[in-house]
Design an enzyme around this catalytic site. Structure first.
Site, PDB file in Angstrom:
ATOM      1  N   CYS A  32       1.710   1.407  -0.794  1.00  0.00           N
ATOM      2  CA  CYS A  32       1.305   0.503   0.281  1.00  0.00           C
ATOM      3  C   CYS A  32      -0.118   0.902   0.671  1.00  0.00           C
ATOM      4  CB  CYS A  32       2.291   0.543   1.454  1.00  0.00           C
ATOM      5  SG  CYS A  32       2.381   2.140   2.300  1.00  0.00           S
ATOM      6  N   GLN A  33      -0.479   0.772   1.944  1.00  0.00           N
ATOM      7  CA  GLN A  33      -1.831   1.143   2.353  1.00  0.00           C
ATOM      8  C   GLN A  33      -1.975   2.639   2.594  1.00  0.00           C
ATOM      9  OE1 GLN A  33      -4.499  -0.759   2.249  1.00  0.00           O
ATOM     10  NE2 GLN A  33      -5.812   0.904   2.936  1.00  0.00           N
TER      11      GLN A  33
END
Length: 100
Positions: free
Chosen positions: A58-59
């Site tokens: 993800c981030q």
């Protein structure tokens, strides 16, 4: 839960990578070869997940960790990427940006 670092991810090959960020985040730039299945949609898109072992990004690592935990309970062989795409970019690694 299994986890790897961004550096370890960069050394891997032939292991599918699922990016669980939302589509607008993915469109800004992602790890080359990643496939986007947003966390908000993954429950309805399980048939798109690889049958073999795969990595989840993800981030920053939080969303992907939650996804990996949920997938493990369903029998998937998933590994979280600590630091996520943000760390990948911070290390100066290449990113892909989809063409419009």
């Amino acid at each position: 839960m299994k986890s790897i670092t961004v550096t370890e991810l960069a050394e891997r090959s032939n292991i599918p990578l699922i990016d669980v960020r939302e589509a607008h985040e993915f469109a800004v730039g992602h790890v080359p070869g990643a496939v986007n299945i947003p966390m908000s949609e993954i429950g309805n898109r399980l048939e798109e997940l690889p049958a073999e072992a795969f990595d989840v990004i993800c981030q920053a690592g939080g969303r992907s960790a939650r996804v990996v935990e949920a997938l493990e309970t369903r029998g998937y062989d998933a590994t979280n990427v600590e630091g996520g795409t943000g760390e990948w970019i911070a290390q100066g690694r290449d990113v892909e940006v989809p063409s419009a």
